[in-house]
Design a protein around this motif. Structure first.
Motif, mmCIF file in Angstrom:
data_model
loop_
_atom_site.group_PDB
_atom_site.id
_atom_site.type_symbol
_atom_site.label_atom_id
_atom_site.label_comp_id
_atom_site.label_asym_id
_atom_site.label_seq_id
_atom_site.Cartn_x
_atom_site.Cartn_y
_atom_site.Cartn_z
ATOM 1 N N LEU A 140 0.936 -1.268 -0.055
ATOM 2 C CA LEU A 140 0.133 0.190 -0.082
ATOM 3 C C LEU A 140 0.866 1.143 -0.010
ATOM 4 O O LEU A 140 0.414 2.175 -0.778
ATOM 5 C CB LEU A 140 -0.900 0.081 1.201
ATOM 6 N N LYS A 141 2.105 1.273 0.838
ATOM 7 C CA LYS A 141 3.069 2.477 0.707
ATOM 8 C C LYS A 141 3.506 2.670 -0.643
ATOM 9 O O LYS A 141 3.314 3.789 -1.075
ATOM 10 C CB LYS A 141 3.886 2.396 1.984
ATOM 11 N N PHE A 142 3.971 1.540 -1.052
ATOM 12 C CA PHE A 142 4.515 1.876 -2.304
ATOM 13 C C PHE A 142 3.601 2.353 -3.435
ATOM 14 O O PHE A 142 3.978 2.924 -4.108
ATOM 15 C CB PHE A 142 4.989 0.336 -2.917
ATOM 16 N N ILE A 143 2.212 1.726 -3.332
ATOM 17 C CA ILE A 143 1.408 2.085 -4.415
ATOM 18 C C ILE A 143 0.747 3.529 -4.144
ATOM 19 O O ILE A 143 0.874 4.265 -5.160
ATOM 20 C CB ILE A 143 -0.051 1.047 -4.641
ATOM 21 N N ARG A 144 0.791 3.854 -2.947
ATOM 22 C CA ARG A 144 0.401 5.414 -2.878
ATOM 23 C C ARG A 144 1.604 6.214 -3.174
ATOM 24 O O ARG A 144 1.540 7.284 -3.986
ATOM 25 C CB ARG A 144 0.635 5.565 -1.289
ATOM 26 N N LEU A 145 2.710 5.815 -2.957
ATOM 27 C CA LEU A 145 4.064 6.652 -3.482
ATOM 28 C C LEU A 145 3.911 6.873 -5.119
ATOM 29 O O LEU A 145 4.169 7.898 -5.645
ATOM 30 C CB LEU A 145 5.345 5.958 -2.964
ATOM 31 N N ILE A 146 3.740 5.647 -5.924
ATOM 32 C CA ILE A 146 4.115 5.688 -7.223
ATOM 33 C C ILE A 146 2.906 6.313 -7.872
ATOM 34 O O ILE A 146 2.917 6.885 -9.084
ATOM 35 C CB ILE A 146 4.600 4.388 -7.775
ATOM 36 N N SER A 224 -0.760 3.128 -11.989
ATOM 37 C CA SER A 224 0.422 4.032 -12.231
ATOM 38 C C SER A 224 1.352 3.566 -13.527
ATOM 39 O O SER A 224 1.295 2.468 -13.712
ATOM 40 C CB SER A 224 1.406 3.876 -10.822
ATOM 41 N N THR A 225 2.016 4.616 -13.987
ATOM 42 C CA THR A 225 2.894 4.521 -15.081
ATOM 43 C C THR A 225 4.114 4.637 -14.551
ATOM 44 O O THR A 225 5.051 4.839 -15.502
ATOM 45 C CB THR A 225 2.398 5.426 -16.176
ATOM 46 N N PHE A 226 4.270 4.528 -13.164
ATOM 47 C CA PHE A 226 5.419 4.617 -12.792
ATOM 48 C C PHE A 226 6.723 3.828 -13.286
ATOM 49 O O PHE A 226 7.735 4.357 -13.561
ATOM 50 C CB PHE A 226 5.615 4.917 -11.231
ATOM 51 N N PRO A 227 6.502 2.374 -13.331
ATOM 52 C CA PRO A 227 7.543 1.549 -13.932
ATOM 53 C C PRO A 227 7.936 2.143 -15.379
ATOM 54 O O PRO A 227 9.054 2.008 -15.856
ATOM 55 C CB PRO A 227 6.847 0.376 -14.056
ATOM 56 N N LEU A 228 7.062 2.584 -16.167
ATOM 57 C CA LEU A 228 7.846 3.379 -17.448
ATOM 58 C C LEU A 228 8.704 4.449 -17.082
ATOM 59 O O LEU A 228 9.447 4.820 -18.021
ATOM 60 C CB LEU A 228 6.379 3.888 -18.067
ATOM 61 N N SER A 229 8.658 5.081 -16.360
ATOM 62 C CA SER A 229 9.383 6.335 -15.856
ATOM 63 C C SER A 229 10.845 5.875 -15.446
ATOM 64 O O SER A 229 11.850 6.733 -15.492
ATOM 65 C CB SER A 229 8.849 7.174 -14.558
ATOM 66 N N LEU A 230 10.869 4.749 -15.093
ATOM 67 C CA LEU A 230 12.197 4.158 -14.560
ATOM 68 C C LEU A 230 13.442 4.312 -15.715
ATOM 69 O O LEU A 230 14.516 4.602 -15.156
ATOM 70 C CB LEU A 230 12.239 2.608 -14.004
ATOM 71 N N ASN A 283 10.971 7.198 -25.414
ATOM 72 C CA ASN A 283 9.982 6.060 -26.087
ATOM 73 C C ASN A 283 8.694 5.775 -24.885
ATOM 74 O O ASN A 283 7.537 5.694 -25.382
ATOM 75 C CB ASN A 283 10.709 4.889 -26.359
ATOM 76 N N ASN A 284 9.206 5.711 -23.621
ATOM 77 C CA ASN A 284 8.191 5.491 -22.517
ATOM 78 C C ASN A 284 7.102 6.613 -22.518
ATOM 79 O O ASN A 284 6.053 6.233 -21.825
ATOM 80 C CB ASN A 284 8.991 5.027 -21.245
ATOM 81 N N ILE A 285 7.498 7.705 -22.736
ATOM 82 C CA ILE A 285 6.672 8.966 -22.494
ATOM 83 C C ILE A 285 5.468 8.849 -23.500
ATOM 84 O O ILE A 285 4.288 8.952 -22.979
ATOM 85 C CB ILE A 285 7.358 10.243 -22.726
ATOM 86 N N TYR A 286 5.948 8.151 -24.652
ATOM 87 C CA TYR A 286 4.758 8.187 -25.593
ATOM 88 C C TYR A 286 4.037 6.865 -25.342
ATOM 89 O O TYR A 286 2.750 7.046 -25.463
ATOM 90 C CB TYR A 286 5.524 8.119 -26.955
ATOM 91 N N LEU A 287 4.492 5.833 -24.772
ATOM 92 C CA LEU A 287 3.869 4.488 -24.295
ATOM 93 C C LEU A 287 2.966 5.003 -23.296
ATOM 94 O O LEU A 287 1.888 4.545 -23.297
ATOM 95 C CB LEU A 287 5.121 3.657 -24.037
ATOM 96 N N LYS A 288 3.416 5.827 -22.367
ATOM 97 C CA LYS A 288 2.435 6.212 -21.350
ATOM 98 C C LYS A 288 1.323 6.853 -21.677
ATOM 99 O O LYS A 288 0.280 6.443 -21.374
ATOM 100 C CB LYS A 288 3.416 7.292 -20.433
ATOM 101 N N ARG A 289 1.621 7.813 -22.655
ATOM 102 C CA ARG A 289 0.226 8.564 -23.369
ATOM 103 C C ARG A 289 -0.363 7.541 -24.035
ATOM 104 O O ARG A 289 -1.748 7.725 -24.033
ATOM 105 C CB ARG A 289 0.760 9.604 -24.365
#
Ligand code: UDP
Ligand code: MG
Length: 310
Positions: A140-146, A224-230, A283-289
């Motif tokens: 829960l802490k992780f998902i809240r953060l990302i 969340s799309t955080f993994p794509l921001s890695l 590439n991931n920025i576009y993938l996120k969109r």
């Protein structure tokens, strides 16, 4: 008569728990004295779950059943129930009485005070392993953060929703929905009532470790799309590292401190990484969109309209 309250109950191989649940929910809901419905969503059970519910529904018209063709998962079952519920207030709960039915009147009380979402907040959890409690807390802490969503702590799927919240959920047509995340995402006036999570009335948990991991990863990806921001984060980190190292080496060279040629290999490699991760990040920025467009969520949810014709 149209039901004022709907109780949505996902069930998967719960032949042992259903009789206890039926008895408890019928008592609580009858005491409230308003029309209600209990919608069981049978999530592809292979035991006598469907037969038991059909038997109850033949004697009691408040009992309704929706049966899936196979096991689609608890979230699919919950959202199916929410979509079919007709009540002004809809309560989602598990069948195993870990969520005590006595909390329902308290939730309704809050709803009558004007709250649109009432979370059942666990002040203690009986009969659950330390492993489950710890992993769910960290998760829960992780998902809240990302996700940046204000998902309250110690709450599960036991919640009351006003009709307008249910309608907001219906406007989210994406494939994988995660109730806790979606509830935080839609907004509205939210509050909590505390309860002690009980031990299972009968039967065993339907969540194996494998199923828990699958559930957790779906929750992360759907909210969340955080993994794509890695990749972007790695690109920036490598760029900073490379710049600092090259600058240091050049300053040292100016001071006539010469490093062996092999030392220059290090910033050269990190420079390549910086370049690759930066391209991947773009590439991931576009993938996120594309992902967000595919989710097809509404861009906003209107909570109230004044002097606006429908
Ligand atoms: N459930 C479901 N589909 C599944 C797994 C579970 O509909 O694939 C239902 C289950 O019958 C119960 C609720 O979801 O009513 C919560 O499951 P369980 O009690 O096993 O979870 P736990 O409380 O152990 O986390
Ligand atoms: Mg349970």
């Amino acid at each position: 008569m149209k039901a004022k309250y709907s109780i949505v109950v996902p069930v998967y191989n719960e032949e042992q728990a259903i009789p206890y649940f039926y008895k408890a929910i019928t008592k609580t809901m009858t005491e409230l004295g308003e029309p209600y419905e209990v919608i069981f969503v049978n999530d592809g059970s292979r035991d006598k779950t469907a037969e038991i519910i059909k038997d109850l529904s033949s004697k009691d018209k408040c009992i309704k059943l929706l049966s899936f063709s196979r096991n689609f998962g608890q979230m699919a079952a919950i959202f199916c129930g929410l979509e079919h519920a007709e009540g002004d207030a809809v309560i989602d709960m598990d069948v195993d009485l870990q969520d005590p039915v006595e909390v329902i009147p308290l939730m309704i009380e809050k709803w009558k005070q004007g709250y649109d979402v009432v979370h059942g907040k666990r002040k203690a959890r009986k009969g659950e392993s330390w492993f489950k409690k710890l992993t769910s807390k960290i998760y829960l802490k992780f998902i809240r953060l990302i996700s940046g969503l204000k998902i309250p702590e110690n709450v599960g799927e036991f919640k009351l929703f006003d009709r307008k919240v249910v309608e907001a959920f219906k406007s989210m047509p994406e494939q994988d929905r995660f109730l806790r995340g979606a509830t935080a995402w839609v907004g509205f006036k939210q509050t909590e009532v505390e309860f002690v999570r009980q031990e299972r009335s009968a039967g065993k948990t339907k969540y194996s470790l494998k199923k828990m991991v699958k559930f957790a990863s779906k929750g992360i990806v759907s909210m969340s799309t955080f993994p794509l921001s890695l990749a972007s984060i790695a690109g920036v980190a490598f760029s900073i590292g490379t710049t600092i190292t090259f600058t240091t080496f050049i300053i040292l060279a100016c001071l006539k401190i010469y490093l062996p040629l092999a030392a220059w290999l290090f910033p050269t490699i990190t420079c390549c990484f910086a370049f690759l991760f930066s391209i991947m990040g773009f590439n991931n920025i576009y993938l996120k969109r594309i992902y967000q467009e595919c989710q097809n969520r509404p861009r906003y949810i209107v909570a109230e309209k004044v002097n606006i014709e429908e």
